[in-house]
Write a protein that holds these residues in place. Structure first.
Motif, PDB file in Angstrom:
ATOM      1  N   ALA A  99       3.185  41.964 161.546  1.00 14.62           N
ATOM      2  CA  ALA A  99       4.012  41.640 160.395  1.00 14.62           C
ATOM      3  C   ALA A  99       5.473  41.507 160.782  1.00 14.62           C
ATOM      4  O   ALA A  99       6.181  40.649 160.253  1.00 14.62           O
ATOM      5  CB  ALA A  99       3.830  42.711 159.353  1.00 14.62           C
ATOM      6  N   ILE A 100       5.928  42.326 161.719  1.00 15.90           N
ATOM      7  CA  ILE A 100       7.344  42.300 162.079  1.00 15.90           C
ATOM      8  C   ILE A 100       7.686  41.012 162.818  1.00 15.90           C
ATOM      9  O   ILE A 100       8.708  40.400 162.588  1.00 15.90           O
ATOM     10  CB  ILE A 100       7.696  43.503 162.975  1.00 15.90           C
ATOM     11  CG1 ILE A 100       7.242  44.785 162.311  1.00 15.90           C
ATOM     12  CG2 ILE A 100       9.184  43.551 163.254  1.00 15.90           C
ATOM     13  CD1 ILE A 100       7.337  45.972 163.228  1.00 15.90           C
TER      14      ILE A 100
ATOM     15  N   SER B 215       6.315  38.065 162.820  1.00 18.69           N
ATOM     16  CA  SER B 215       5.724  36.809 162.366  1.00 18.69           C
ATOM     17  C   SER B 215       6.715  35.888 161.671  1.00 18.69           C
ATOM     18  O   SER B 215       6.326  35.056 160.883  1.00 18.69           O
ATOM     19  CB  SER B 215       4.556  37.095 161.435  1.00 18.69           C
ATOM     20  OG  SER B 215       5.036  37.712 160.280  1.00 18.69           O
TER      21      SER B 215
ATOM     22  N   ILE C 156       0.849  35.482 147.521  1.00 20.12           N
ATOM     23  CA  ILE C 156       0.553  35.970 148.875  1.00 20.12           C
ATOM     24  C   ILE C 156       0.036  34.826 149.743  1.00 20.12           C
ATOM     25  O   ILE C 156       0.451  34.656 150.893  1.00 20.12           O
ATOM     26  CB  ILE C 156      -0.483  37.119 148.824  1.00 20.12           C
ATOM     27  CG1 ILE C 156       0.142  38.404 148.275  1.00 20.12           C
ATOM     28  CG2 ILE C 156      -1.081  37.380 150.182  1.00 20.12           C
ATOM     29  CD1 ILE C 156       0.973  39.159 149.259  1.00 20.12           C
ATOM     30  N   VAL C 157      -0.860  34.011 149.172  1.00 21.99           N
ATOM     31  CA  VAL C 157      -1.403  32.885 149.935  1.00 21.99           C
ATOM     32  C   VAL C 157      -0.276  31.963 150.369  1.00 21.99           C
ATOM     33  O   VAL C 157      -0.283  31.410 151.465  1.00 21.99           O
ATOM     34  CB  VAL C 157      -2.438  32.117 149.093  1.00 21.99           C
ATOM     35  CG1 VAL C 157      -2.841  30.835 149.774  1.00 21.99           C
ATOM     36  CG2 VAL C 157      -3.652  32.970 148.858  1.00 21.99           C
TER      37      VAL C 157
ATOM     38  N   GLY D 147       2.667  32.827 151.063  1.00 20.15           N
ATOM     39  CA  GLY D 147       3.605  33.502 151.960  1.00 20.15           C
ATOM     40  C   GLY D 147       4.845  34.017 151.274  1.00 20.15           C
ATOM     41  O   GLY D 147       5.843  34.310 151.923  1.00 20.15           O
TER      42      GLY D 147
ATOM     43  N   GLU E  57       5.946  36.975 149.824  1.00 22.26           N
ATOM     44  CA  GLU E  57       5.537  38.368 149.631  1.00 22.26           C
ATOM     45  C   GLU E  57       6.407  39.088 148.616  1.00 22.26           C
ATOM     46  O   GLU E  57       5.915  39.912 147.840  1.00 22.26           O
ATOM     47  CB  GLU E  57       5.563  39.101 150.966  1.00 22.26           C
ATOM     48  CG  GLU E  57       6.875  38.891 151.690  1.00 22.26           C
ATOM     49  CD  GLU E  57       6.905  39.516 153.067  1.00 22.26           C
ATOM     50  OE1 GLU E  57       5.828  39.719 153.633  1.00 22.26           O
ATOM     51  OE2 GLU E  57       7.997  39.802 153.550  1.00 22.26           O
ATOM     52  N   PHE E  58       7.702  38.760 148.599  1.00 23.38           N
ATOM     53  CA  PHE E  58       8.577  39.442 147.644  1.00 23.38           C
ATOM     54  C   PHE E  58       8.180  39.090 146.210  1.00 23.38           C
ATOM     55  O   PHE E  58       8.102  39.955 145.341  1.00 23.38           O
ATOM     56  CB  PHE E  58      10.043  39.069 147.890  1.00 23.38           C
ATOM     57  CG  PHE E  58      10.988  39.705 146.920  1.00 23.38           C
ATOM     58  CD1 PHE E  58      11.277  41.049 146.999  1.00 23.38           C
ATOM     59  CD2 PHE E  58      11.586  38.962 145.921  1.00 23.38           C
ATOM     60  CE1 PHE E  58      12.137  41.649 146.097  1.00 23.38           C
ATOM     61  CE2 PHE E  58      12.445  39.558 145.011  1.00 23.38           C
ATOM     62  CZ  PHE E  58      12.716  40.900 145.105  1.00 23.38           C
TER      63      PHE E  58
ATOM     64  N   ALA F 146       5.055  41.040 145.305  1.00 24.88           N
ATOM     65  CA  ALA F 146       5.294  42.453 144.999  1.00 24.88           C
ATOM     66  C   ALA F 146       5.983  42.590 143.646  1.00 24.88           C
ATOM     67  O   ALA F 146       5.655  43.475 142.851  1.00 24.88           O
ATOM     68  CB  ALA F 146       6.138  43.096 146.090  1.00 24.88           C
TER      69      ALA F 146
ATOM     70  N   VAL G 120       3.548  42.097 140.781  1.00 25.50           N
ATOM     71  CA  VAL G 120       2.734  43.284 140.514  1.00 25.50           C
ATOM     72  C   VAL G 120       3.576  44.346 139.810  1.00 25.50           C
ATOM     73  O   VAL G 120       3.162  44.934 138.813  1.00 25.50           O
ATOM     74  CB  VAL G 120       2.131  43.840 141.821  1.00 25.50           C
ATOM     75  CG1 VAL G 120       1.409  45.143 141.547  1.00 25.50           C
ATOM     76  CG2 VAL G 120       1.181  42.842 142.421  1.00 25.50           C
ATOM     77  N   MET G 121       4.790  44.577 140.322  1.00 27.59           N
ATOM     78  CA  MET G 121       5.618  45.649 139.762  1.00 27.59           C
ATOM     79  C   MET G 121       6.023  45.354 138.329  1.00 27.59           C
ATOM     80  O   MET G 121       5.943  46.210 137.461  1.00 27.59           O
ATOM     81  CB  MET G 121       6.878  45.834 140.604  1.00 27.59           C
ATOM     82  CG  MET G 121       6.718  46.862 141.645  1.00 27.59           C
ATOM     83  SD  MET G 121       8.164  47.169 142.613  1.00 27.59           S
ATOM     84  CE  MET G 121       9.108  45.740 142.570  1.00 27.59           C
TER      85      MET G 121
ATOM     86  N   MET H 236       5.380  26.172 157.936  1.00 27.57           N
ATOM     87  CA  MET H 236       5.584  27.123 156.853  1.00 27.57           C
ATOM     88  C   MET H 236       5.705  28.542 157.416  1.00 27.57           C
ATOM     89  O   MET H 236       4.899  28.960 158.230  1.00 27.57           O
ATOM     90  CB  MET H 236       4.403  27.057 155.894  1.00 27.57           C
ATOM     91  CG  MET H 236       4.603  27.832 154.632  1.00 27.57           C
ATOM     92  SD  MET H 236       3.200  27.610 153.531  1.00 27.57           S
ATOM     93  CE  MET H 236       2.204  29.002 153.982  1.00 27.57           C
TER      94      MET H 236
ATOM     95  N   VAL I 277       6.716  32.819 156.445  1.00 29.28           N
ATOM     96  CA  VAL I 277       6.771  33.779 155.346  1.00 29.28           C
ATOM     97  C   VAL I 277       8.213  33.901 154.859  1.00 29.28           C
ATOM     98  O   VAL I 277       9.133  33.961 155.656  1.00 29.28           O
ATOM     99  CB  VAL I 277       6.275  35.152 155.815  1.00 29.28           C
ATOM    100  CG1 VAL I 277       6.370  36.166 154.705  1.00 29.28           C
ATOM    101  CG2 VAL I 277       4.859  35.045 156.303  1.00 29.28           C
TER     102      VAL I 277
ATOM    103  N   ARG J  19      10.929  35.953 153.884  1.00 25.71           N
ATOM    104  CA  ARG J  19      11.290  37.357 153.993  1.00 25.71           C
ATOM    105  C   ARG J  19      12.144  37.771 152.799  1.00 25.71           C
ATOM    106  O   ARG J  19      12.896  36.952 152.252  1.00 25.71           O
ATOM    107  CB  ARG J  19      12.053  37.618 155.286  1.00 25.71           C
ATOM    108  CG  ARG J  19      11.209  37.468 156.510  1.00 25.71           C
ATOM    109  CD  ARG J  19      10.278  38.654 156.664  1.00 25.71           C
ATOM    110  NE  ARG J  19       9.181  38.287 157.546  1.00 25.71           N
ATOM    111  CZ  ARG J  19       7.924  38.632 157.321  1.00 25.71           C
ATOM    112  NH1 ARG J  19       7.619  39.319 156.257  1.00 25.71           N
ATOM    113  NH2 ARG J  19       6.976  38.287 158.150  1.00 25.71           N
TER     114      ARG J  19
ATOM    115  N   PHE K 267       0.982  34.881 157.845  1.00 25.00           N
ATOM    116  CA  PHE K 267       0.683  36.312 157.873  1.00 25.00           C
ATOM    117  C   PHE K 267      -0.153  36.708 159.076  1.00 25.00           C
ATOM    118  O   PHE K 267      -0.312  37.867 159.369  1.00 25.00           O
ATOM    119  CB  PHE K 267      -0.028  36.727 156.600  1.00 25.00           C
ATOM    120  CG  PHE K 267       0.915  36.928 155.465  1.00 25.00           C
ATOM    121  CD1 PHE K 267       1.794  38.001 155.483  1.00 25.00           C
ATOM    122  CD2 PHE K 267       0.966  36.056 154.414  1.00 25.00           C
ATOM    123  CE1 PHE K 267       2.683  38.193 154.461  1.00 25.00           C
ATOM    124  CE2 PHE K 267       1.849  36.243 153.387  1.00 25.00           C
ATOM    125  CZ  PHE K 267       2.718  37.308 153.405  1.00 25.00           C
TER     126      PHE K 267
ATOM    127  N   ALA L 135       0.385  35.483 162.228  1.00 27.79           N
ATOM    128  CA  ALA L 135       1.069  34.886 163.368  1.00 27.79           C
ATOM    129  C   ALA L 135       0.660  35.587 164.657  1.00 27.79           C
ATOM    130  O   ALA L 135       0.208  36.723 164.651  1.00 27.79           O
ATOM    131  CB  ALA L 135       2.561  35.002 163.178  1.00 27.79           C
TER     132      ALA L 135
ATOM    133  N   SER M 257       2.763  51.802 140.386  1.00 25.05           N
ATOM    134  CA  SER M 257       2.733  51.320 139.002  1.00 25.05           C
ATOM    135  C   SER M 257       1.305  50.956 138.598  1.00 25.05           C
ATOM    136  O   SER M 257       0.987  50.909 137.417  1.00 25.05           O
ATOM    137  CB  SER M 257       3.667  50.129 138.822  1.00 25.05           C
ATOM    138  OG  SER M 257       3.259  49.067 139.620  1.00 25.05           O
TER     139      SER M 257
END
Lengths: 185, 439
Positions: free
Chosen positions: A8-9, A11, A68-69, A71, A73-74, A77, A80-81, A144, A146, A148, B6, B8, B150
């Motif tokens: 993850a870091i 990528s 998510i698909v 890319g 991610e924020f 999240a 969801v939140m 493409m 992700v 960040r 994701f 990579a 949550s």
């Protein structure tokens, strides 16, 4: 060779999709899209108001999965939140305070539902047409990457600062307005 | 080498095996820790109440939880006739899954001393892969934690609704209100941590709390110090409320609600709720240790490598688990209005004001904001400004609350008079009615 835990870091570098991976991702998308459509239909047809809320929950989760698909991610999240963790909980709170009847609500129907159906169909037509016009058969860019959270923050607080602040003020005004309407003191 | 963003750098069979092994280890570890936590809580609460606590099953009663779990498994599994069956069955799993998923982002071990990144390498015959001592180091780590916490409320809400009975339903309503009230304070106090660390990934947050020298140990680098204690206190209170632990356990206030949301549950499903609750407690302790107390970092007192990290993590975790138990044994349950007041009128304003001040301090440190030439004078000015704005905000909030209260009282005073006049009117109407009838 990097392990999955460290992937993850590292990528951030853009990478082309192989046809095989594209197939996996597309299949995943079709599955969640099907789940979302079924849940959306069930949401408007179910006779139980809490079940309707839960089907809406599934639809919102599907939206998060789509992010998510893609890319983002924020966005996922936050989806969801905010929607699942706060908006839907608040909605369930309202439902349970007012009419949490156990079982089906026989009268949970709407006489002019054909208007709702009509607006849904026209909405779908307009959005589908404009999306088709704008993108057609374009494919996702091969490089493409992700998005960040840092990049999202940078663009919000530089390029899009004015719309962001305007939206914040609008939400604040709506909040204060709701408080004023709800209680007279 | 291609891949989805994701995925990579490619994923081979070994990576999958490693991920599965890490997940299994984490699952077993959480289950064992949860089991021990139940025993620990009962033992400590017992001692604090001048009792002995469990002492029969196994040495020191350690196997008491196991015995209770086995007993629950063999109990009859009841589904009430009026229950919403699907939700009733689904709810316990919705409670357990987020509890475990949160644990996947907690770093539980690793060597962070002397510039170590907390990663370890598998021996050569296993492919010499590097890995972190956590199931996944997602780049949005703490946002993931917030999202999962949550979600945790849904288990309770759906159990309460699905049971089809009164007390669980009241418990659900309480759970939703409490979750919304404390989520904001929780998020705001976490924002202070992001601001100081500049990262969302849990591994990065731990790395940021490791100092140069001192064998990687310097508690002034811990976020509890760098964020200035207030976010930690707010987080601890909000976390206790999120966990529905005493003194915020209105959701399962047994004196009022029988058992709250799990009143109608028995057997394995009840055990799942019990498991979820304690697993959440352990995970929340782990999150506190990671965010504010340097996670598994610490000096290598014994040459144990990554395992020393686990010892540090465990010791720090024990402190917070003890604090949670201590809260339970010491504090009486808050009243519902006190719960809401504390959340909305104290915790949220304090964490907002503190976040603003930390933001100002961060700007000064990075050199983007300066009033005078010296940085330290700037810091003092920002702190003074922050305090002034905070006090002003506090005064305004207080004024608003006082005005609203006095107006409400005045209105209620009017209402106290109003029924009298209504009474006399109706009485008069009644009298005229009778006189008319008399005619």
């Amino acid at each position: 060779m990097m392990s999955s835990a460290l992937l993850a870091i590292q990528s951030t570098n853009p990478i082309a999709l192989t046809p095989n991976e594209l197939w996996v991702i597309n299949t995943f998308f079709y599955v969640i899209a099907a789940v979302g459509i079924v849940a959306a239909l069930k949401m408007v047809t179910t006779k139980n108001v809490v079940h309707a809320a839960l089907y809406l929950l599934v639809v919102l989760t599907v939206v998060a999965a789509t992010y998510i698909v893609l890319g983002a991610e924020f966005a996922a999240a936050t989806q969801v939140m905010v929607y699942i963790g706060a908006v839907m909980v608040l909605l369930l709170f309202g439902v349970m305070l007012t009419r949490a009847k156990i079982g089906d609500d026989g009268d949970l129907d709407y006489d002019s539902k054909w208007i709702g159906g009509l607006s849904a169909v026209s909405m779908f037509a307009v959005m589908g047409y404009s999306l088709w016009e704008a993108f057609g058969t374009d494919e996702l860019p091969a490089d493409m990457a992700v998005q960040r959270t840092g990049q999202v923050a940078n663009s919000i607080f530089s390029q899009y600062i004015v719309p962001f602040e305007a939206l914040s003020m609008l939400l604040l005004a709506a909040l204060i307005g709701a408080v004023v309407v709800a209680r007279r003191d | 080498m291609g891949g989805h963003p994701f995925l990579a750098d490619g994923v081979d069979f070994g990576d999958v095996i490693l991920a599965v092994v890490l997940a299994l280890v984490a699952l077993v570890l959480t289950l064992v820790m949860t089991m021990l936590m139940v025993w620990f809580e009962r033992k400590v609460v017992g001692r604090l109440q001048n009792r002995i606590g469990p002492n029969v099953a196994g040495p020191f009663g350690l196997l008491q939880t196991m015995a209770d779990g086995m007993k629950l498994l063999f109990k009859e599994d009841l589904i009430p006739a009026k229950a919403d069956k699907v939700l009733f069955v689904l709810a316990p799993f919705l409670a357990v899954v987020p509890a475990f998923l949160t644990f996947t982002v907690v770093p539980i071990a690793g060597d962070f001393s002397n510039g170590g990144s907390g990663s370890s390498t598998l021996p050569g015959f296993l492919g010499s892969r590097e890995f972190l001592w956590q199931v996944a180091d997602v780049p949005i780590g703490i946002l993931f934690f917030l999202a999962m916490s949550s979600l945790a409320v849904y288990g309770i809400v759906l159990a309460g609704y699905g049971s089809g009975s009164k007390y669980p339903l009241i418990s659900s309503v309480r759970a939703t209100a409490q979750a919304i009230s404390y989520e904001a304070a929780l998020g705001l106090s976490l924002a202070a941590v992001f601001l100081v660390s500049g990262a969302l990934s849990t591994n990065q947050i731990v790395l940021n709390q490791v100092a140069e020298g001192y064998g990687g140990f310097n508690f002034t680098r811990w976020n509890v110090v760098t964020t200035g204690l207030i976010p930690f206190i707010v987080f601890l209170i909000a976390a206790t409320a999120e966990l529905n632990r005493p003194p915020f356990d209105l959701v399962e206030a047994e004196q009022e609600l029988v058992g709250g949301f799990h009143t109608e549950y028995s057997s394995f499903r009840f055990a799942l709720f019990f498991l979820a609750e304690f697993m959440n407690t352990v995970t929340m302790g782990g999150i506190i240790v990671t965010l504010f107390f340097g996670g598994p970092s610490g000096p290598q007192l014994l040459p144990l490598g990554a395992f020393m990290g686990f010892i540090w993590f465990f010791l720090k975790l024990m402190v917070f688990l003890f604090i949670f138990v201590w809260f339970r044994a010491t504090l009486p349950r808050v009243r519902y209005d006190q719960l809401m007041d504390l959340g909305w009128k104290v915790l949220i304003p304090i964490s907002l004001a503190w976040l603003l001040m930390l933001g100002g301090l961060q700007l000064v440190r990075s050199g983007d904001l300066s009033f005078v030439d010296s940085t330290s004078a700037d810091l003092v000015i920002v702190i003074a400004l922050g305090l002034a704005i905070g006090l002003l905000g506090y005064a305004m909030l207080n004024a608003a609350i006082r005005t609203s209260r006095s107006e409400r009282l005045a209105e209620e005073g009017l209402k106290l008079i109003a029924p009298k006049s209504q009474d006399s009117e109706s009485l008069a109407g009644h009298q005229t009615g009778t006189t008319q009838g008399g005619h």
